[in-house]
Design an enzyme around this catalytic site. Structure first.
Site, PDB file in Angstrom:
ATOM      1  N   LEU A  13       0.860  -1.167   0.000  1.00 47.29           N
ATOM      2  CA  LEU A  13       0.000   0.000   0.000  1.00 47.29           C
ATOM      3  C   LEU A  13       0.904   1.228   0.000  1.00 47.29           C
ATOM      4  O   LEU A  13       1.961   1.231   0.646  1.00 47.29           O
ATOM      5  CB  LEU A  13      -0.903   0.030   1.238  1.00 47.29           C
ATOM      6  CG  LEU A  13      -2.047  -0.983   1.299  1.00 47.29           C
ATOM      7  CD1 LEU A  13      -2.746  -0.900   2.655  1.00 47.29           C
ATOM      8  CD2 LEU A  13      -3.047  -0.754   0.175  1.00 47.29           C
ATOM      9  N   ASP A  14       0.487   2.278  -0.706  1.00 55.04           N
ATOM     10  CA  ASP A  14       1.275   3.495  -0.733  1.00 55.04           C
ATOM     11  C   ASP A  14       1.447   4.046   0.682  1.00 55.04           C
ATOM     12  O   ASP A  14       0.617   3.794   1.574  1.00 55.04           O
ATOM     13  CB  ASP A  14       0.596   4.554  -1.601  1.00 55.04           C
ATOM     14  CG  ASP A  14       0.480   4.102  -3.051  1.00 55.04           C
ATOM     15  OD1 ASP A  14       1.384   3.390  -3.519  1.00 55.04           O
ATOM     16  OD2 ASP A  14      -0.520   4.463  -3.693  1.00 55.04           O
ATOM     17  N   THR A  15       2.484   4.831   0.880  1.00 58.78           N
ATOM     18  CA  THR A  15       2.765   5.396   2.193  1.00 58.78           C
ATOM     19  C   THR A  15       1.578   6.192   2.731  1.00 58.78           C
ATOM     20  O   THR A  15       1.263   6.136   3.927  1.00 58.78           O
ATOM     21  CB  THR A  15       4.010   6.297   2.122  1.00 58.78           C
ATOM     22  OG1 THR A  15       5.100   5.554   1.559  1.00 58.78           O
ATOM     23  CG2 THR A  15       4.403   6.802   3.501  1.00 58.78           C
ATOM     24  N   THR A  55      -1.564   5.729   2.025  1.00 62.07           N
ATOM     25  CA  THR A  55      -2.787   4.926   2.013  1.00 62.07           C
ATOM     26  C   THR A  55      -2.788   3.988   3.218  1.00 62.07           C
ATOM     27  O   THR A  55      -1.767   3.379   3.533  1.00 62.07           O
ATOM     28  CB  THR A  55      -2.893   4.094   0.720  1.00 62.07           C
ATOM     29  OG1 THR A  55      -2.945   4.980  -0.399  1.00 62.07           O
ATOM     30  CG2 THR A  55      -4.142   3.215   0.724  1.00 62.07           C
ATOM     31  N   ARG A  73      -0.334   3.056  -7.494  1.00 61.85           N
ATOM     32  CA  ARG A  73      -1.201   4.186  -7.169  1.00 61.85           C
ATOM     33  C   ARG A  73      -2.421   4.271  -8.101  1.00 61.85           C
ATOM     34  O   ARG A  73      -2.903   5.350  -8.438  1.00 61.85           O
ATOM     35  CB  ARG A  73      -0.409   5.503  -7.221  1.00 61.85           C
ATOM     36  CG  ARG A  73       0.717   5.552  -6.205  1.00 61.85           C
ATOM     37  CD  ARG A  73       1.508   6.852  -6.305  1.00 61.85           C
ATOM     38  NE  ARG A  73       0.712   7.997  -5.883  1.00 61.85           N
ATOM     39  CZ  ARG A  73       0.582   8.403  -4.638  1.00 61.85           C
ATOM     40  NH1 ARG A  73       1.167   7.737  -3.640  1.00 61.85           N
ATOM     41  NH2 ARG A  73      -0.144   9.465  -4.342  1.00 61.85           N
TER      42      ARG A  73
END
Length: 262
Positions: free
Chosen positions: A119-121, A123, A206
């Protein structure tokens, strides 16, 4: 990989064969006596075959065991943990730049766990940690098409026409993409913003943020609520928990469905 249930019976080779009722009891299914009763009733299968003989031996590291058609995690060396990843944490076990990483959530486990996908930082939400390489491959590889569901707080009022565009597909710089499902969450946001629930099976970088930005609704906050058959539920931010027996069974069924030759 486990033995093929179409051709193989319970394992009797090297690797630590144990009595089936003992294995079931150790997995928390039932007591040894109750496990014998389950077997006698024809409710236990090993590698796809019903087993009724209480003296049957299985290798928990190889053989697939199911009760009432639901797979049971019988290998004590395998572990899968559900994490509610907070924002600000990078999806790696060690970050060379010194940012908060996943090691803070795995330190208390004896097993050496790694993350399934990322997961993105910025998110938050459901992230799996496991030491089961076969399961991780099925869940993370794009070819298996495992769906993920996100809740996004976006700027602006999202119209039905915009939802239709997301379902029908839009063009991004790295190719077309379409949501499997998308809807507005009623009464979910304050004026000037909208809560959108979006499900897709793409693992592109993303992708949710880029899709919503492309239709004019930049993401303010994003959380992943579901990953395949798993749901985040009310697990608090930063919390971890082991999978339930039902969740493991659902993942095992997914892995068997997508295993070549099955």
């Amino acid at each position: 990989m486990p033995a093929d249930p179409r051709t193989d019976g319970p394992s009797t080779g090297a690797g630590g064969p144990e009595r089936l009722q003992k294995v079931l009891a150790a997995a928390g299914v039932a007591s040894r006596r109750a496990s014998e009763e389950l077997m006698a009733a024809g409710r236990v299968a090993v590698n796809g075959r019903i087993v009724t003989e209480p003296g049957t031996r299985v290798d928990p590291t190889i053989d697939e065991v199911a009760v009432d058609g639901v797979a049971v995690q019988v290998d004590p060396g395998r572990r899968t943990v559900l994490l509610h990843k907070p924002t600000g944490v990078v999806s790696t076990m060690h970050d060379e730049r010194g940012r908060p990483d996943l090691s803070r959530f795995t330190a208390r486990f004896e097993e050496r766990l790694f993350n399934v996908g990322r997961l993105d930082t910025d998110t938050s939400g459901l992230l799996l940690l496991t030491n089961d390489g076969d399961l991780a491959h099925v869940l993370a590889h794009p070819s298996f098409g495992v769906t993920k569901t996100y809740i996004a707080l976006v700027s602006g009022a999202v119209r039905p026409q915009t939802l239709a565009r997301l379902r029908n597909g839009i063009e991004l710089e790295d190719g077309p993409i379409a949501a499997d499902r998308v809807r507005v969450v009623p009464n979910g946001a304050a004026s000037g913003a909208t809560l959108v629930e979006l499900t897709l099976h793409s693992g592109r970088n993303r992708i949710v943020r880029r899709m919503l930005d492309a239709v004019g609704h930049p993401v303010r906050e994003l959380v992943r609520r579901e990953f395949g058959p798993l749901k985040l539920g009310d697990l608090p931010v930063g919390g971890t928990r082991d999978l339930t027996a039902a969740e493991f069974g659902a993942l095992a069924a997914l892995a068997r469905r997508d295993r070549p030759g099955r």
